[in-house]
Scaffold this motif. Structure first.
Motif, PDB file in Angstrom:
ATOM      1  N   ILE A  70       0.784  -0.993   0.116  1.00 49.53           N
ATOM      2  CA  ILE A  70       0.085   0.026   0.028  1.00 49.53           C
ATOM      3  C   ILE A  70       1.087   1.130  -0.042  1.00 49.53           C
ATOM      4  O   ILE A  70       1.415   1.534   0.972  1.00 49.53           O
ATOM      5  N   LEU A  71       0.942   1.973  -1.076  1.00 50.35           N
ATOM      6  CA  LEU A  71       1.634   3.264  -1.318  1.00 50.35           C
ATOM      7  C   LEU A  71       1.073   4.088  -0.529  1.00 50.35           C
ATOM      8  O   LEU A  71       0.237   4.822  -0.850  1.00 50.35           O
ATOM      9  N   THR A  72       1.607   4.406   0.861  1.00 49.87           N
ATOM     10  CA  THR A  72       0.873   5.697   1.528  1.00 49.87           C
ATOM     11  C   THR A  72       1.665   6.994   1.714  1.00 49.87           C
ATOM     12  O   THR A  72       2.578   6.755   1.865  1.00 49.87           O
ATOM     13  N   PHE A  73       1.130   7.953   1.279  1.00 50.82           N
ATOM     14  CA  PHE A  73       1.667   9.189   1.486  1.00 50.82           C
ATOM     15  C   PHE A  73       1.212   9.927   2.592  1.00 50.82           C
ATOM     16  O   PHE A  73       1.454  10.836   3.245  1.00 50.82           O
ATOM     17  N   GLY A  74       0.292   9.234   3.576  1.00 54.17           N
ATOM     18  CA  GLY A  74      -0.680   9.771   4.408  1.00 54.17           C
ATOM     19  C   GLY A  74      -0.246   9.375   5.904  1.00 54.17           C
ATOM     20  O   GLY A  74      -0.680   9.690   6.891  1.00 54.17           O
ATOM     21  N   GLN A  75       0.766   8.519   6.114  1.00 53.33           N
ATOM     22  CA  GLN A  75       1.137   8.031   7.327  1.00 53.33           C
ATOM     23  C   GLN A  75       1.566   9.420   8.351  1.00 53.33           C
ATOM     24  O   GLN A  75       1.242   9.119   9.527  1.00 53.33           O
ATOM     25  N   SER A  76       1.938  10.537   7.801  1.00 52.78           N
ATOM     26  CA  SER A  76       2.304  11.523   8.372  1.00 52.78           C
ATOM     27  C   SER A  76       1.224  12.062   9.604  1.00 52.78           C
ATOM     28  O   SER A  76       1.198  12.932  10.431  1.00 52.78           O
ATOM     29  N   LEU A 137      -2.942  10.312   0.248  1.00 53.53           N
ATOM     30  CA  LEU A 137      -2.686  11.664  -0.382  1.00 53.53           C
ATOM     31  C   LEU A 137      -3.525  12.721   0.365  1.00 53.53           C
ATOM     32  O   LEU A 137      -3.050  13.993   0.588  1.00 53.53           O
ATOM     33  N   ALA A 138      -4.928  12.462  -0.080  1.00 53.83           N
ATOM     34  CA  ALA A 138      -5.826  13.349   0.519  1.00 53.83           C
ATOM     35  C   ALA A 138      -5.617  13.502   1.854  1.00 53.83           C
ATOM     36  O   ALA A 138      -5.938  14.859   2.377  1.00 53.83           O
ATOM     37  N   LEU A 139      -5.547  12.916   2.538  1.00 52.75           N
ATOM     38  CA  LEU A 139      -5.954  12.621   4.210  1.00 52.75           C
ATOM     39  C   LEU A 139      -4.775  13.734   4.934  1.00 52.75           C
ATOM     40  O   LEU A 139      -5.279  14.677   5.626  1.00 52.75           O
ATOM     41  N   PRO A 140      -3.397  13.913   4.533  1.00 49.24           N
ATOM     42  CA  PRO A 140      -2.795  14.782   5.393  1.00 49.24           C
ATOM     43  C   PRO A 140      -3.013  16.204   4.568  1.00 49.24           C
ATOM     44  O   PRO A 140      -2.931  17.198   5.569  1.00 49.24           O
ATOM     45  N   ILE A 141      -3.481  16.449   3.418  1.00 44.16           N
ATOM     46  CA  ILE A 141      -3.890  17.697   3.118  1.00 44.16           C
ATOM     47  C   ILE A 141      -5.109  18.336   3.500  1.00 44.16           C
ATOM     48  O   ILE A 141      -5.112  19.169   4.107  1.00 44.16           O
ATOM     49  N   VAL A 142      -5.906  17.311   3.918  1.00 48.58           N
ATOM     50  CA  VAL A 142      -7.212  17.708   4.469  1.00 48.58           C
ATOM     51  C   VAL A 142      -7.084  18.099   6.128  1.00 48.58           C
ATOM     52  O   VAL A 142      -7.530  19.070   6.677  1.00 48.58           O
TER      53      VAL A 142
END
Lengths: 603, 279
Positions: A70-76, A137-142
């Protein structure tokens, strides 16, 4: 390679060895963490404490991306949630042991809830891996925008600082951060080395196939996301409590991508690599960014691209290989062969109340093109029903519609009397369907033994933190393994098998799920005459002796004639004819279809 | 009200221009170019340099496009080609490339905000409504780019080859189409479009090393929602762009900034294949 089976004695030597490795590793790390604060200056301690928390976060990225794919951009974002839970509660509500513990719990709960929501959105049967990346990707932006929108409450873009926290000594924080990192990494290592860990790799390699083995892929991914989120939030909480500063960047997209960089450089799918990578890069960055701020980031960028393009395994495995050359210590292979144990499956004989498989008015169309047009078939127990028809008749589509509730455009499919509804493949498998595929797409890097264990997941489960060394298989599956020589090759990775062995393994895996209805899509394609005969006799005994209902797609009409009880002929998506072998073989209609003459379909 | 409608249309047009380069690359190469944001930034700096050099601001998008094409060609050869069968890795590698470009720009120009001269200022009178002349011009440019891309795809030999590669690359190669060359040119074209778009939007904004990032995320979402088709990209831009303007003016500009991302994630959940498929 296959090992001496005596080594895999009861109690699983693999589990014991993994546990010993973890114990030794954790003990060594603990000694280092316990003594290091006395050797280091304040600045280095400060940097390392932050690096430890980030490394714990990177570890979760590796489990999600390196192991499960799962390529996740949102773990931050989870890091940010933990940090803000700490800061917000301390700033606005209260501070003290009770409040501190409460806000920690709140951080975990919030992260788990968000992870569940993200997982529910991103992981459903048929979702593309890219979609999961989009949602993460949307998660950290939100999250960052919400922090901005929070105004005074969240401190907007400047964040919150100087909230009450525990001003413990640097040594204490060092031990807390180091202890947390060691604990979660040990836990992660046990997880990825367990049976469950092999399952994660299987999901990465072939998610579709996992679903058809009855494995609830989406649920597993969601649970994994929740666990990773909680660990990330814990790290973020510690980070905030230590630094006493939170800023929106902690939960931002850029940190999310940096975690991917740490993970890739350290070595994805190694767990230790990303942890060491994060510590190494973060510490170097802190020292260099003072003197060469932009250049350092440029170097990281270049290194990242080079590693992705040329060394996808990352740097730590290469370092490890180099070390091993200097000092050849025995490799801790966690991949022993397993022992097989056969058992007599309970035959679905007596219960013949409802047909094992029945379809009514089954439709499948793409736009105006009708691929299946009102198919009604019924199979019986202890019967071998062959489906024949020219290319494009809709045979494979029929199998797909039977085994995946989301596929058909209309009509009903009953498996052992239950309508499959819009169920995903794993729910259809749970009703008793077993499906093999036309192409031999197995799990490339798993061994034969691991594949078989995977196939037993639905029935036997998989332990989270240990390895089993014995797989119980129903005797027909065992029989196929013996016939193809696979029982001697349990430690071989499936990509190294011959075509015939792959087909044999495929069939054995399907049988291991103990289906009552077997859907086989050209099981003998590309096999030798001898292999064909062997498979044919296994199939007939499955039907006659074990009472299975078998649906078989075949092009080889001689093979079909030899083993079938009944034949269904499909032509251009419609049921052309149904009858005994003699009836169908003698039919002029069927001859006409196969010789390519125009035929009025019988519907 | 009329102003709001114009805002919606012009915002959608700008989004279309910005996203078109990303879509071309996704369509032909099936990979997502995360250096898209950095290419936009590069275009912004190309515009800045053009106007600093005293050349006409009208030249800026063309020069930026040429720079982008050249950079794109090199990048395709060096970074993208080896990753053709690892699409998720290609996302990461192009993201790394974005970091490299961003840092080179930072080293060259510093982190501070710069301004490029606008080719035109003031407003146009549209039957009683005064509206920014430049935004209206951008809308015309968006239509021209859409038209030109359609013409390129449907009226030229390159377009025929590109469409063949989009539909079935293996078969296209079997027919003697040099798909490697198609990909090379496509990446150059996509990068050129991105740089040109970066130059086009700079008069509305300022130039800084991270200017491309928010645009990257929005373009990425738009392209996935639209699927690979020029009309559906226009449609997606119109829907999501209008929603963004509406939310920004009626609720809050901060939430407005989220509209595209959230709406796209929801739309994709409901229509996993995007708007463009099946048409």
């Amino acid at each position: 390679m296959a090992r001496d089976t005596s080594e895999a004695a009861p109690g699983s030597s693999v589990t014991r060895r993994v546990r010993r490795t973890v114990l030794i590793g954790a003990a060594v790390a603990a000694v280092v963490v316990a003594t290091a604060p006395f050797q280091l200056d304040i600045y280095t301690k400060n940097i390392l404490i932050r690096a430890f928390f980030l490394a714990a976060l990177a570890m979760t990225v590796d489990v999600l991306w390196g192991y499960t794919g799962i390529l996740t951009f949102g773990q931050s974002a989870f890091f940010g949630i933990g940090a803000y839970a700490c800061a917000l509660v301390a700033t606005h509500y209260g501070f003290g042991p009770f409040w501190f513990a409460g806000s920690f719990l709140l951080a975990l709960l919030a992260a788990v809830a968000v992870a569940w929501l993200i997982g529910w959105l991103a992981f459903y049967h048929g979702a593309s891996p890219l979609y999961a990346s989009i949602v993460t990707l949307a998660l950290p932006i939100v999250l960052v925008q919400l922090i901005f929108a929070g105004g005074r409450f969240t401190g907007s873009s400047s964040g919150i600082s100087a909230f009450p926290t525990y001003y413990w000594a640097f040594e204490t924080w060092f031990w807390i951060a180091g202890g947390y990192l060691i604990a979660v990494t040990a836990l992660g290592y046990l997880l990825v080395s367990s049976d469950f860990g092999r399952l994660l790799v299987a999901i990465r390699e072939n998610e579709e196939r996992c679903a058809y083995l009855g494995i609830p892929v989406s649920r597993i991914k969601i649970l994994l996301m929740m666990a990773a989120g909680a660990i990330g939030a814990g790290a973020g909480f510690g980070y905030a409590a230590f630094t006493n500063v939170v800023a929106p960047e902690l939960g931002g997209f850029l940190l999310g991508t940096e975690l991917l960089i740490f993970t890739a450089l350290g070595g994805r799918g190694t767990l230790i690599g990303p942890v060491l990578g994060t510590i190494g890069i973060d510490v170097t960055a802190s020292y260099l960014s003072g003197s060469l701020p932009f250049l350092w980031k440029l170097i990281t960028g270049v290194a990242f691209v080079v590693v992705i393009v040329l060394l996808p395994q990352g740097l730590i495995p290469i370092l490890g290989k180099g070390l091993r050359r200097l000092w050849p210590f025995p490799r801790a292979a966690a991949r022993d062969a397993v022992v097989l144990r056969g058992f007599e499956p309970t035959t679905p004989h007596g219960e013949t109340r409802s047909a094992p498989l029945r379809t009514a008015d089954l439709l499948r169309h793409y736009g105006s093109l009708k691929v299946l047009d009102g198919i009604a078939i019924e199979s019986r127990g202890s019967e071998l029903l062959s489906i024949v028809g020219p290319n494009g008749a809709g045979k494979t589509t029929l199998m797909r519609c039977i085994s995946d509730g989301g596929e058909r455009s209309g009509g009903e499919v009953y498996v052992n009397g239950t309508e499959i509804g819009r169920g995903s493949p794993q729910s259809v498998v749970a009703l008793g369907i077993g499906r093999s595929f036309q192409n031999t797409n197995l799990f490339e890097t798993l061994t034969v033994g691991e594949c078989l264990m995977l196939a037993r997941w639905r029935i036997d489960g998989a332990s989270l933190f240990s390895r089993r060394n014995e797989v119980a298989l129903p005797t027909p599956a065992l029989g196929i393994l013996e016939a193809t020589g696979l029982d001697k090759a349990l430690g071989t990775e499936t990509r190294n098998l011959s075509h015939g062995q792959k087909r044999g393994l495929e069939l054995a895996m399907v049988l291991a799920t103990e289906p009552s209805v077997l859907l086989l899509d050209e099981p003998t394609a590309g096999l030798t005459k001898a292999e064909r005969t062997a498979i044919g006799s296994v199939l007939t005994s499955l039907a006659r002796v074990h009472g299975l209902s078998i649906l078989l797609i075949e092009h080889d009409l001689d093979f079909v004639r030899d083993i079938s009880d009944r034949i269904v002929v499909l032509h251009q998506g419609a049921l052309l004819m149904e009858g005994t072998v003699e009836e169908v073989i003698a039919s002029d209609l069927v001859k006409a279809v196969y010789s390519g003459q125009a035929v009025e379909t019988a519907s | 009200m009329a102003n709001l409608a114009l805002d919606m249309i012009t915002t959608s047009a700008i989004l279309f221009v910005v996203a078109s380069g990303l879509m071309i690359i996704l369509g032909v190469m099936k990979l997502i170019n995360f250096a898209h944001g950095a290419f936009l930034t590069l275009g912004g700096y190309a515009a800045y340099l053009t106007t600093e050099a005293g050349l006409s601001p009208w030249l800026a998008p063309l020069l930026a496009g040429a720079v982008g094409f050249g950079v794109g060609i090199v990048v395709e050869r060096v970074i993208v080609r080896p990753l053709y069968h690892r699409p998720l890795d290609a996302i990461l590698a192009t993201w790394g490339l974005g970091i490299i470009i961003g840092q080179l720009i930072t080293i060259g120009f510093g982190r501070e905000v710069q301004f490029a001269a606008s080719p035109m200022t003031g407003t146009l009178d549209l039957g009683g409504i005064e509206y920014s002349a430049y935004r209206l011009t951008l809308t015309a440019v968006a239509l021209a780019i859409g038209g030109a891309l359609t013409a390129l795809l449907y009226l030229t030999r390159f377009g025929l080859n590109a469409r063949a590669v989009i539909m079935n690359e293996t078969l296209a190669r079997g027919l003697g189409i040099d798909s490697a060359r198609v990909r090379l040119l496509t990446f150059g074209l996509g990068a050129g479009l991105a740089c040109g778009a970066g130059a086009l939007i700079t008069p509305l904004l300022s130039v800084d090393p991270n200017m491309g990032l928010p645009w990257l995320v929005n373009s990425f979402m738009l392209v996935l929602v639209s699927g690979v088709s020029i009309p559906s990209l226009a449609l997606a831009s119109l829907i999501l762009g209008s929603a963004q303007v509406a939310v920004s003016s009626y609720i809050s500009p901060i939430i407005g900034g989220l509209t595209i991302v959230v709406l796209a994630a929801v739309l994709l959940r409901l229509y996993p294949k995007g708007l463009g498929r099946g048409t």
